[in-house]
Scaffold this motif. Sequence first.
Motif, PDB file in Angstrom:
ATOM      1  N   MET A   1       0.826  -1.206   0.000  1.00  0.00           N
ATOM      2  CA  MET A   1       0.000   0.000   0.000  1.00  0.00           C
ATOM      3  C   MET A   1       0.867   1.265   0.000  1.00  0.00           C
ATOM      4  O   MET A   1       0.427   2.332  -0.402  1.00  0.00           O
ATOM      5  CB  MET A   1      -0.880  -0.065   1.262  1.00  0.00           C
ATOM      6  CG  MET A   1      -1.728   1.127   1.581  1.00  0.00           C
ATOM      7  SD  MET A   1      -2.769   0.699   3.039  1.00  0.00           S
ATOM      8  CE  MET A   1      -3.662   2.225   3.295  1.00  0.00           C
TER       9      MET A   1
ATOM     10  N   ARG B   1       3.560   4.181  -0.899  1.00  0.00           N
ATOM     11  CA  ARG B   1       4.125   4.787  -2.108  1.00  0.00           C
ATOM     12  C   ARG B   1       5.009   5.935  -1.630  1.00  0.00           C
ATOM     13  O   ARG B   1       4.525   6.897  -1.047  1.00  0.00           O
ATOM     14  CB  ARG B   1       3.025   5.266  -3.065  1.00  0.00           C
ATOM     15  CG  ARG B   1       1.845   5.941  -2.363  1.00  0.00           C
ATOM     16  CD  ARG B   1       0.691   6.266  -3.316  1.00  0.00           C
ATOM     17  NE  ARG B   1      -0.335   7.031  -2.613  1.00  0.00           N
ATOM     18  CZ  ARG B   1      -1.577   7.190  -3.054  1.00  0.00           C
ATOM     19  NH1 ARG B   1      -1.971   6.639  -4.175  1.00  0.00           N
ATOM     20  NH2 ARG B   1      -2.459   7.908  -2.366  1.00  0.00           N
TER      21      ARG B   1
ATOM     22  N   ASP C   1       3.911  11.637   5.126  1.00  0.00           N
ATOM     23  CA  ASP C   1       3.306  12.836   4.563  1.00  0.00           C
ATOM     24  C   ASP C   1       1.816  12.850   4.890  1.00  0.00           C
ATOM     25  O   ASP C   1       1.077  11.950   4.499  1.00  0.00           O
ATOM     26  CB  ASP C   1       3.508  12.822   3.040  1.00  0.00           C
ATOM     27  CG  ASP C   1       2.984  14.076   2.364  1.00  0.00           C
ATOM     28  OD1 ASP C   1       2.947  15.130   3.017  1.00  0.00           O
ATOM     29  OD2 ASP C   1       2.611  13.982   1.177  1.00  0.00           O
TER      30      ASP C   1
ATOM     31  N   ASP D   1      -4.022   8.407  12.382  1.00  0.00           N
ATOM     32  CA  ASP D   1      -3.006   8.690  11.364  1.00  0.00           C
ATOM     33  C   ASP D   1      -2.041   7.520  11.116  1.00  0.00           C
ATOM     34  O   ASP D   1      -1.167   7.617  10.255  1.00  0.00           O
ATOM     35  CB  ASP D   1      -2.223   9.951  11.737  1.00  0.00           C
ATOM     36  CG  ASP D   1      -3.122  11.182  11.719  1.00  0.00           C
ATOM     37  OD1 ASP D   1      -3.938  11.293  10.780  1.00  0.00           O
ATOM     38  OD2 ASP D   1      -3.029  12.006  12.645  1.00  0.00           O
TER      39      ASP D   1
ATOM     40  N   ASN E   1      -2.703   4.665   9.751  1.00  0.00           N
ATOM     41  CA  ASN E   1      -2.872   4.198   8.371  1.00  0.00           C
ATOM     42  C   ASN E   1      -2.147   5.115   7.386  1.00  0.00           C
ATOM     43  O   ASN E   1      -1.638   4.652   6.364  1.00  0.00           O
ATOM     44  CB  ASN E   1      -4.363   4.134   7.994  1.00  0.00           C
ATOM     45  CG  ASN E   1      -4.998   2.814   8.408  1.00  0.00           C
ATOM     46  OD1 ASN E   1      -4.292   1.838   8.671  1.00  0.00           O
ATOM     47  ND2 ASN E   1      -6.321   2.793   8.466  1.00  0.00           N
ATOM     48  N   GLY E   2      -2.096   6.397   7.690  1.00  0.00           N
ATOM     49  CA  GLY E   2      -1.352   7.332   6.843  1.00  0.00           C
ATOM     50  C   GLY E   2       0.136   7.019   6.865  1.00  0.00           C
ATOM     51  O   GLY E   2       0.825   7.115   5.837  1.00  0.00           O
TER      52      GLY E   2
ATOM     53  N   ALA F   1       0.628   4.101   4.706  1.00  0.00           N
ATOM     54  CA  ALA F   1       0.442   4.402   3.279  1.00  0.00           C
ATOM     55  C   ALA F   1       1.605   5.183   2.686  1.00  0.00           C
ATOM     56  O   ALA F   1       1.856   5.102   1.489  1.00  0.00           O
ATOM     57  CB  ALA F   1      -0.855   5.187   3.080  1.00  0.00           C
ATOM     58  N   THR F   2       2.309   5.966   3.496  1.00  0.00           N
ATOM     59  CA  THR F   2       3.306   6.872   2.916  1.00  0.00           C
ATOM     60  C   THR F   2       4.743   6.555   3.312  1.00  0.00           C
ATOM     61  O   THR F   2       5.663   7.233   2.858  1.00  0.00           O
ATOM     62  CB  THR F   2       3.005   8.349   3.291  1.00  0.00           C
ATOM     63  OG1 THR F   2       3.052   8.501   4.712  1.00  0.00           O
ATOM     64  CG2 THR F   2       1.641   8.786   2.775  1.00  0.00           C
TER      65      THR F   2
ATOM     66  N   ASP G   1      -8.612   3.215  -0.909  1.00  0.00           N
ATOM     67  CA  ASP G   1      -8.256   2.660   0.398  1.00  0.00           C
ATOM     68  C   ASP G   1      -7.708   3.746   1.324  1.00  0.00           C
ATOM     69  O   ASP G   1      -7.580   3.542   2.518  1.00  0.00           O
ATOM     70  CB  ASP G   1      -7.276   1.478   0.282  1.00  0.00           C
ATOM     71  CG  ASP G   1      -6.023   1.839  -0.485  1.00  0.00           C
ATOM     72  OD1 ASP G   1      -5.820   3.026  -0.784  1.00  0.00           O
ATOM     73  OD2 ASP G   1      -5.248   0.916  -0.784  1.00  0.00           O
ATOM     74  N   HIS G   2      -7.417   4.921   0.768  1.00  0.00           N
ATOM     75  CA  HIS G   2      -6.954   6.029   1.612  1.00  0.00           C
ATOM     76  C   HIS G   2      -8.081   6.731   2.371  1.00  0.00           C
ATOM     77  O   HIS G   2      -7.810   7.635   3.164  1.00  0.00           O
ATOM     78  CB  HIS G   2      -6.171   7.035   0.772  1.00  0.00           C
ATOM     79  CG  HIS G   2      -4.761   6.586   0.513  1.00  0.00           C
ATOM     80  ND1 HIS G   2      -3.819   7.369  -0.078  1.00  0.00           N
ATOM     81  CD2 HIS G   2      -4.143   5.418   0.808  1.00  0.00           C
ATOM     82  CE1 HIS G   2      -2.682   6.691  -0.166  1.00  0.00           C
ATOM     83  NE2 HIS G   2      -2.864   5.511   0.353  1.00  0.00           N
TER      84      HIS G   2
ATOM     85  N   GLY H   1      -9.442   5.461   4.640  1.00  0.00           N
ATOM     86  CA  GLY H   1      -9.123   5.042   6.007  1.00  0.00           C
ATOM     87  C   GLY H   1      -7.983   5.858   6.610  1.00  0.00           C
ATOM     88  O   GLY H   1      -7.526   5.563   7.705  1.00  0.00           O
ATOM     89  N   THR H   2      -7.515   6.855   5.899  1.00  0.00           N
ATOM     90  CA  THR H   2      -6.389   7.686   6.341  1.00  0.00           C
ATOM     91  C   THR H   2      -6.790   9.146   6.225  1.00  0.00           C
ATOM     92  O   THR H   2      -6.466   9.810   5.240  1.00  0.00           O
ATOM     93  CB  THR H   2      -5.167   7.435   5.432  1.00  0.00           C
ATOM     94  OG1 THR H   2      -5.542   7.753   4.097  1.00  0.00           O
ATOM     95  CG2 THR H   2      -4.705   6.005   5.498  1.00  0.00           C
ATOM     96  N   PRO H   3      -7.505   9.659   7.229  1.00  0.00           N
ATOM     97  CA  PRO H   3      -8.211  10.930   7.049  1.00  0.00           C
ATOM     98  C   PRO H   3      -7.350  12.143   6.710  1.00  0.00           C
ATOM     99  O   PRO H   3      -7.874  13.115   6.185  1.00  0.00           O
ATOM    100  CB  PRO H   3      -8.923  11.124   8.395  1.00  0.00           C
ATOM    101  CG  PRO H   3      -8.256  10.209   9.353  1.00  0.00           C
ATOM    102  CD  PRO H   3      -7.728   9.073   8.547  1.00  0.00           C
ATOM    103  N   HIS H   4      -6.050  12.130   6.981  1.00  0.00           N
ATOM    104  CA  HIS H   4      -5.273  13.355   6.790  1.00  0.00           C
ATOM    105  C   HIS H   4      -4.275  13.335   5.642  1.00  0.00           C
ATOM    106  O   HIS H   4      -3.405  14.189   5.565  1.00  0.00           O
ATOM    107  CB  HIS H   4      -4.587  13.744   8.108  1.00  0.00           C
ATOM    108  CG  HIS H   4      -5.577  14.007   9.196  1.00  0.00           C
ATOM    109  ND1 HIS H   4      -5.587  13.337  10.389  1.00  0.00           N
ATOM    110  CD2 HIS H   4      -6.635  14.862   9.241  1.00  0.00           C
ATOM    111  CE1 HIS H   4      -6.601  13.771  11.127  1.00  0.00           C
ATOM    112  NE2 HIS H   4      -7.245  14.683  10.457  1.00  0.00           N
ATOM    113  N   LEU H   5      -4.410  12.360   4.739  1.00  0.00           N
ATOM    114  CA  LEU H   5      -3.558  12.396   3.544  1.00  0.00           C
ATOM    115  C   LEU H   5      -4.095  13.457   2.584  1.00  0.00           C
ATOM    116  O   LEU H   5      -5.293  13.669   2.479  1.00  0.00           O
ATOM    117  CB  LEU H   5      -3.537  11.036   2.847  1.00  0.00           C
ATOM    118  CG  LEU H   5      -2.880   9.905   3.641  1.00  0.00           C
ATOM    119  CD1 LEU H   5      -2.622   8.717   2.729  1.00  0.00           C
ATOM    120  CD2 LEU H   5      -1.594  10.335   4.322  1.00  0.00           C
ATOM    121  N   THR H   6      -3.179  14.114   1.877  1.00  0.00           N
ATOM    122  CA  THR H   6      -3.593  15.141   0.917  1.00  0.00           C
ATOM    123  C   THR H   6      -3.575  14.548  -0.497  1.00  0.00           C
ATOM    124  O   THR H   6      -3.168  13.406  -0.710  1.00  0.00           O
ATOM    125  CB  THR H   6      -2.679  16.371   1.044  1.00  0.00           C
ATOM    126  OG1 THR H   6      -1.316  15.949   0.956  1.00  0.00           O
ATOM    127  CG2 THR H   6      -2.903  17.065   2.391  1.00  0.00           C
TER     128      THR H   6
ATOM    129  N   ASP I   1     -10.597  -0.537   7.602  1.00  0.00           N
ATOM    130  CA  ASP I   1      -9.266  -0.548   7.009  1.00  0.00           C
ATOM    131  C   ASP I   1      -9.303  -0.254   5.524  1.00  0.00           C
ATOM    132  O   ASP I   1      -8.385   0.331   4.971  1.00  0.00           O
ATOM    133  CB  ASP I   1      -8.544  -1.879   7.287  1.00  0.00           C
ATOM    134  CG  ASP I   1      -7.785  -1.800   8.605  1.00  0.00           C
ATOM    135  OD1 ASP I   1      -7.557  -0.668   9.079  1.00  0.00           O
ATOM    136  OD2 ASP I   1      -7.453  -2.849   9.153  1.00  0.00           O
TER     137      ASP I   1
END
Lengths: 392, 392
Positions: free
Chosen positions: A1, A3, A45, A72, A74-75, A78-79, B226-227, B229-234, B362
């Motif tokens: 997931m 990137r 990020d 956060d 999951n963020g 993800a990043t 799927d993001h 589930g990650t509330p603060h990604l831009t 998730d």
Amino acid sequence: MSRTPFDSSEYDRRLDRTRERMADGELDALFVSDPANMNYLTGYDGWSFYVHQGLVVTRDRDEPVWVGRGMDANGARATTRLDDDSIRPYSDDHVQSPRDLHPMDFVAGVIEDLGVDDGRIGLEMDAYYFTAKSYTRLREKLPEAEFADTTLLVNWVRVKKSERELAYMEEAARISENAMRAGLDAIGEGVPEYEAAEAIYSALIDGTDEYGGDYPSIVPLLPSGDHTGTPHLTWTDRPFEDGDPVIIELSGCRHRYHSPLARTTFVGDPPREIEETAEIVVDGMEAALDAVEPGVTCESVERAWREEIAKHDVEKEDRIGYSMGLGYPPDWGEHTASLRPGDETVLEENMTFHTIPGLWFDDFGVELSETFRVTASGAEPLADFPRRLFTA
Amino acid sequence: MSRTPFDSSEYDRRLDRTRERMADGELDALFVSDPANMNYLTGYDGWSFYVHQGLVVTRDRDEPVWVGRGMDANGARATTRLDDDSIRPYSDDHVQSPRDLHPMDFVAGVIEDLGVDDGRIGLEMDAYYFTAKSYTRLREKLPEAEFADTTLLVNWVRVKKSERELAYMEEAARISENAMRAGLDAIGEGVPEYEAAEAIYSALIDGTDEYGGDYPSIVPLLPSGDHTGTPHLTWTDRPFEDGDPVIIELSGCRHRYHSPLARTTFVGDPPREIEETAEIVVDGMEAALDAVEPGVTCESVERAWREEIAKHDVEKEDRIGYSMGLGYPPDWGEHTASLRPGDETVLEENMTFHTIPGLWFDDFGVELSETFRVTASGAEPLADFPRRLFTA
């Protein structure tokens, strides 16, 4: 997931260089809360820096440990490429808690768990999001630790850019050019300031035909009229009037890398005084850029500007630029090297600076800027945009 | 030259209420560094919070004293009604100084000059821009002072809004509605996320036919796929795909006052699971709003949401909202009252909250929000926007 905008070997090199500086400072651990430094070391990020968060970097453990709010985590997955064991979220009752509970209590627990609670721990004492309370709380919870001020430790590692970083800054420069053109085109007599801001913002995020733009760390600034003497005011509903000078300062952004650009325009026919001021600023800028090469000091670049404007009987001693690149609100500057008297930092290839000399008076100002890379032999401006006073 | 969005009597009332709290805490002085609190007490507005700045409020002196960077003093003159003697700028060599010079050295000098250096001084210990170093430096320079943690003192004064503040929040709500429509219209299969972000930003700044929009304290957030589930990604360059849920959270802004709004949309035909989740969130939101009235506690509003979703066999205990209004990056929240278990703050007329319950899993999330004012008898949402799952 996950990137990340850089491959793992680049993050590894950054961590290695950070650990070298930790060794120099005899640090057992480093708590990194500046979001730009967190991104630099792991890729993390997200707009989550409005709650307490950070990385714990130790000398031995391969990966830094990310600590942040539960929602956060999951963020972070993800990043970053961090293992799940390196992502340690705190529960939501730590957030702005009316009870006696603070995210740094949790951070102290992580530091204990990593076995460095009796070690020498570096803190970014003067970084934006590391509050006074974060400090007093860590001290209270880690009575065995010795603390050191390591505010700019990672920032100094960031000063020389890699090829990949420079590529993102080049992409940001293409966006800056588009946004500057959009801003200059939008400004005119009777147009409200916010319409010009909208044109600029729109271009900043639309990017180019190939890619979009990220949000810049500083909003576009476009002080006009007598407000050109107030460089950090933001736009209003006021319509531009005939006779207004307008300064536009903006930056495109890619993967959090910036390439700021500033120009001045004039609504109507500019008086001779402003045209002359603009010519002095352009001459001074070119003198500063000509002075750049590896081996010279930051202060000598400012001196070249100052000596050039002195030829026109203007005396002004100021900071005219600073090292920059990766950033989050409220700033894209790195807070390391500055182009100003007294800064003896020696320029090296692939350092990047935003140089923004200006001449401000009580009733008007003229500003001009370039973002440049130090090459093997000189300065290479990243944007290609005419250096002159514009008219609207 | 000054233009303030409120008349002087409103600033006077705010100062009076701040001084009442200072008297309660037996404070001789208060150092206010949160930019929202600086604005609240004086009108000061500028993107200058990336350097150290603040207000010194004493019990006796009529006006607070603004302290900031030299180049921002004109900004203080332009946006406040302070006398020139109440504007005390520090020289530029204090900014990110490589020498042992810090803006708080200058602040300490102002505090001495005001004769309160041996008094009890309140500091916003956990405010974003009051760093650990600011604290240690003030302690060092003011050895006779006694310090107190007054992080939320002014924030609590801000909780109940005046008619004029509510009018700005209503204006912000009109902008939020326009921006939400623009975002929902822009999202579609194959459209990159940044194009939707651009449509939203453009609408946020374009405002309405009558007025423009200010920059919001938080950028528009639009996690997708799927993001969610990650509330603060831009936003990124990724194109939306068939089957993506997309959450849009944004806020219009007028004179720094916000009115946030969140909705969820789905690219293509939403699966039954997401539709059901959205219905639960809408029911829960309506139960929460129905629970609002002066005299009830914040925690009882969250309880109403929790009891409603429990009817659908969903168990979740969370903060579902917070008091807000005036703000600067990185947040529009006030960090005072929260709609969550344990918060016994009693609701009063003209408090304003952003309530943003959501259910995240998730692989997807559904979010819905309203900004509401507590009226004499209930909750009045500021925006008028359908409460449902949208499709794109």
